[in-house]
Design an enzyme around this catalytic site. Structure first.
Site, PDB file in Angstrom:
ATOM      1  N   GLY A 134       0.825  -1.217   0.000  1.00 54.69           N
ATOM      2  CA  GLY A 134       0.000   0.000   0.000  1.00 54.69           C
ATOM      3  C   GLY A 134       0.851   1.257   0.000  1.00 54.69           C
ATOM      4  O   GLY A 134       0.553   2.212   0.710  1.00 54.69           O
ATOM      5  N   ALA A 135       1.893   1.258  -0.833  1.00 55.59           N
ATOM      6  CA  ALA A 135       2.795   2.422  -0.855  1.00 55.59           C
ATOM      7  C   ALA A 135       2.332   3.466  -1.871  1.00 55.59           C
ATOM      8  O   ALA A 135       3.079   4.387  -2.200  1.00 55.59           O
ATOM      9  CB  ALA A 135       4.217   1.967  -1.160  1.00 55.59           C
ATOM     10  N   SER A 140      -0.147   5.579  -1.466  1.00 55.10           N
ATOM     11  CA  SER A 140      -0.696   6.803  -0.858  1.00 55.10           C
ATOM     12  C   SER A 140      -0.374   6.843   0.628  1.00 55.10           C
ATOM     13  O   SER A 140       0.170   5.883   1.182  1.00 55.10           O
ATOM     14  CB  SER A 140      -2.223   6.874  -1.065  1.00 55.10           C
ATOM     15  OG  SER A 140      -2.872   5.912  -0.272  1.00 55.10           O
ATOM     16  N   GLY A 141      -0.724   7.964   1.256  1.00 50.80           N
ATOM     17  CA  GLY A 141      -0.679   8.091   2.712  1.00 50.80           C
ATOM     18  C   GLY A 141       0.642   7.690   3.351  1.00 50.80           C
ATOM     19  O   GLY A 141       1.731   8.039   2.876  1.00 50.80           O
ATOM     20  N   GLY A 176       2.200   4.774   3.608  1.00 46.54           N
ATOM     21  CA  GLY A 176       3.085   3.899   2.832  1.00 46.54           C
ATOM     22  C   GLY A 176       3.944   4.698   1.867  1.00 46.54           C
ATOM     23  O   GLY A 176       5.163   4.482   1.755  1.00 46.54           O
ATOM     24  N   TYR A 229     -12.749  -3.229  10.998  1.00 46.99           N
ATOM     25  CA  TYR A 229     -11.421  -2.614  10.857  1.00 46.99           C
ATOM     26  C   TYR A 229     -10.630  -2.762  12.157  1.00 46.99           C
ATOM     27  O   TYR A 229      -9.463  -3.167  12.156  1.00 46.99           O
ATOM     28  CB  TYR A 229     -11.573  -1.125  10.496  1.00 46.99           C
ATOM     29  CG  TYR A 229     -10.271  -0.350  10.544  1.00 46.99           C
ATOM     30  CD1 TYR A 229      -9.382  -0.385   9.473  1.00 46.99           C
ATOM     31  CD2 TYR A 229      -9.934   0.411  11.672  1.00 46.99           C
ATOM     32  CE1 TYR A 229      -8.179   0.324   9.523  1.00 46.99           C
ATOM     33  CE2 TYR A 229      -8.739   1.120  11.731  1.00 46.99           C
ATOM     34  CZ  TYR A 229      -7.864   1.076  10.655  1.00 46.99           C
ATOM     35  OH  TYR A 229      -6.674   1.766  10.715  1.00 46.99           O
TER      36      TYR A 229
HETATM   37  P1  NDP Z   1      -4.411   5.186   2.810  1.00 46.55           P
HETATM   38  O1  NDP Z   1      -5.820   4.868   2.439  1.00 46.55           O
HETATM   39  O2  NDP Z   1      -3.827   6.463   2.325  1.00 46.55           O
HETATM   40  O3  NDP Z   1      -3.445   4.014   2.363  1.00 46.55           O
HETATM   41  C1  NDP Z   1      -3.850   2.683   2.339  1.00 46.55           C
HETATM   42  C2  NDP Z   1      -3.100   1.980   1.235  1.00 46.55           C
HETATM   43  O4  NDP Z   1      -3.554   0.607   1.229  1.00 46.55           O
HETATM   44  C3  NDP Z   1      -3.359   2.541  -0.160  1.00 46.55           C
HETATM   45  O5  NDP Z   1      -2.131   2.594  -0.839  1.00 46.55           O
HETATM   46  C4  NDP Z   1      -4.279   1.500  -0.779  1.00 46.55           C
HETATM   47  O6  NDP Z   1      -4.158   1.378  -2.180  1.00 46.55           O
HETATM   48  C5  NDP Z   1      -3.762   0.243  -0.123  1.00 46.55           C
HETATM   49  N1  NDP Z   1      -4.696  -0.879  -0.258  1.00 46.55           N
HETATM   50  C6  NDP Z   1      -5.996  -0.941   0.087  1.00 46.55           C
HETATM   51  N2  NDP Z   1      -6.520  -2.128  -0.271  1.00 46.55           N
HETATM   52  C7  NDP Z   1      -5.513  -2.840  -0.840  1.00 46.55           C
HETATM   53  C8  NDP Z   1      -5.433  -4.114  -1.436  1.00 46.55           C
HETATM   54  N3  NDP Z   1      -6.493  -4.905  -1.534  1.00 46.55           N
HETATM   55  N4  NDP Z   1      -4.234  -4.529  -1.926  1.00 46.55           N
HETATM   56  C9  NDP Z   1      -3.150  -3.727  -1.874  1.00 46.55           C
HETATM   57  N5  NDP Z   1      -3.176  -2.484  -1.346  1.00 46.55           N
HETATM   58  C10 NDP Z   1      -4.350  -2.046  -0.851  1.00 46.55           C
HETATM   59  O7  NDP Z   1      -4.390   5.096   4.407  1.00 46.55           O
HETATM   60  P2  NDP Z   1      -3.217   5.338   5.499  1.00 46.55           P
HETATM   61  O8  NDP Z   1      -1.964   5.724   4.834  1.00 46.55           O
HETATM   62  O9  NDP Z   1      -3.790   6.193   6.537  1.00 46.55           O
HETATM   63  O10 NDP Z   1      -3.099   3.867   6.114  1.00 46.55           O
HETATM   64  C11 NDP Z   1      -1.877   3.175   6.190  1.00 46.55           C
HETATM   65  C12 NDP Z   1      -1.857   2.308   7.437  1.00 46.55           C
HETATM   66  O11 NDP Z   1      -1.875   3.128   8.610  1.00 46.55           O
HETATM   67  C13 NDP Z   1      -3.041   1.360   7.573  1.00 46.55           C
HETATM   68  O12 NDP Z   1      -2.576   0.111   8.026  1.00 46.55           O
HETATM   69  C14 NDP Z   1      -3.902   2.013   8.648  1.00 46.55           C
HETATM   70  O13 NDP Z   1      -4.664   1.067   9.347  1.00 46.55           O
HETATM   71  C15 NDP Z   1      -2.826   2.612   9.518  1.00 46.55           C
HETATM   72  N6  NDP Z   1      -3.267   3.671  10.393  1.00 46.55           N
HETATM   73  C16 NDP Z   1      -3.688   4.873   9.873  1.00 46.55           C
HETATM   74  C17 NDP Z   1      -4.103   5.871  10.728  1.00 46.55           C
HETATM   75  C18 NDP Z   1      -4.567   7.182  10.232  1.00 46.55           C
HETATM   76  O14 NDP Z   1      -4.906   8.023  11.047  1.00 46.55           O
HETATM   77  N7  NDP Z   1      -4.624   7.423   8.933  1.00 46.55           N
HETATM   78  C19 NDP Z   1      -4.084   5.686  12.189  1.00 46.55           C
HETATM   79  C20 NDP Z   1      -3.628   4.386  12.600  1.00 46.55           C
HETATM   80  C21 NDP Z   1      -3.218   3.444  11.730  1.00 46.55           C
HETATM   81  P3  NDP Z   1      -4.868   2.410  -3.224  1.00 46.55           P
HETATM   82  O15 NDP Z   1      -3.952   3.594  -3.277  1.00 46.55           O
HETATM   83  O16 NDP Z   1      -4.884   1.622  -4.489  1.00 46.55           O
HETATM   84  O17 NDP Z   1      -6.221   2.733  -2.684  1.00 46.55           O
END
Ligand code: NDP
Length: 286
Positions: free
Chosen positions: A9-10, A12-13, A15, A190
């Site tokens: 999941g690199a 966006s966000g 990653g 979740y």
């Molecule tokens: P984002 O939605 O920005 O990133 C999530 C990533 O996961 C995206 O790159 C997305 O891909 C990818 N993804 C989703 N489904 C799949 C799949 N089936 N196969 C492969 N990749 C997939 O969210 P965050 O950056 O916020 O989340 C990153 C981590 O941080 C998560 O584990 C989340 O639980 C954790 N987290 C986040 C917090 C927050 O406040 N945001 C707080 C605590 C934990 P695509 O770009 O294609 O959608």
């Protein structure tokens, strides 16, 4: 040689920010394991990650076949594996009905936990072969799965019960879509998936640390209220959540800062890590 790290999941966000922070050191080659190849390429480019520091490889965690295919492709690339970061996740708080992975599991637990579980299980062998001084397997957890925190006590609370839903297939058709066998709740699914992520690291540590020398860790990156994770939430929530976290809870962390934190967990030397943990007394399971 450069370290070799896979980040799921690199695209966006967190990653993407972590990929950028590691690539910028010049000491890492980042394998961006993403479901949308083009999006990941574009994200890498617009973040300014140099071409020689990353490779995008396709991985859809919502399909166990895709996970196996990814592992095969990675092995064919001939790269070593020094660190695996399981970061991808979906969060579906407003869903009224369960949706499913290719294998028929409820989507959030299927993606966040089961997909990562298979990936970690398969890549353990590759990590084990690494000659890197500090090989690691890191899963991004969440405070929402910890009932010993304030955020973890906001209902619906995580609860795996006696795992009867998981044992029944977690499909929501003839059995429950929830691990504890209860009725479907996307926000709880979740949180449950994040508890599974954290428990997986504890259990991997117990089973494999001594024999392999791999460090197993899970961390909470802080509340990165601006990421795509909240894309399924109602618009009012998405508008108010970032200022609420910034000014009321003060738990807000920018994407850049959270990426730097996760990058530190990837590359900090064991000696520095212990000194850092000792002085800061940060809650992290290692
Ligand atoms: P984002 O939605 O920005 O990133 C999530 C990533 O996961 C995206 O790159 C997305 O891909 C990818 N993804 C989703 N489904 C799949 C799949 N089936 N196969 C492969 N990749 C997939 O969210 P965050 O950056 O916020 O989340 C990153 C981590 O941080 C998560 O584990 C989340 O639980 C954790 N987290 C986040 C917090 C927050 O406040 N945001 C707080 C605590 C934990 P695509 O770009 O294609 O959608």
């Amino acid at each position: 040689r450069k370290g070799s790290v896979i980040i799921t999941g690199a695209s966006s966000g967190l990653g993407l920010a972590t990929a950028k922070a590691l690539a910028e050191t010049g000491k890492w080659h980042v394998i961006m394991a993403c479901r949308d190849f083009l999006k990941a390429e574009r994200a890498a480019k617009s973040s300014g990650i140099s071409k020689e520091n990353y490779t995008v490889m396709h991985l859809d965690l919502a399909s166990l076949d895709s996970v196996r295919q990814f592992v095969d492709n990675f092995r064919q690339s001939g790269r070593p594996l020094d660190v695996l970061v399981c970061n991808a996740a979906v969060y579906l708080p407003t869903a009224s009905e369960p949706t499913h992975t290719a294998d028929g599991f409820e989507l959030s637990v299927g993606t966040n936990h089961l997909g990562h579980f298979l990936l970690s299980r398969l890549l353990l062998e590759d990590l084990n072969k690494s000659d890197y001084p500090s090989k690691r397997l890191i899963i991004v957890g969440s405070i929402t799965g910890n009932t010993n925190t304030l955020a973890g006590n906001v209902p619906p609370k995580a609860n795996l019960g006696d795992l009867r839903g998981l044992a029944g297939g977690l499909n929501g058709l003839n059995t429950s879509a929830m691990i504890d066998g209860g009725s479907f709740d996307g926000a709880k699914a979740y949180k449950d998936s994040k508890v599974c992520n954290m428990l997986t690291m504890q259990e991997f540590h117990r089973r494999y640390h001594e024999e392999t020398g791999i460090t197993f860790a899970s961390l909470y990156p802080g509340c990165i209220a601006t990421t795509g994770l909240f894309r399924e939430h109602i618009p009012l929530f998405r508008l108010l959540f970032p200022p609420f976290q910034k000014f009321i809870t003060k738990g807000f962390v920018s994407e850049d800062e959270s990426g730097k934190r996760l990058a530190q967990v990837v590359e900090i030397t064991n000696k520095r890590l212990w000194r850092w943990l000792y002085t800061k007394k940060v809650g992290m399971s290692v």
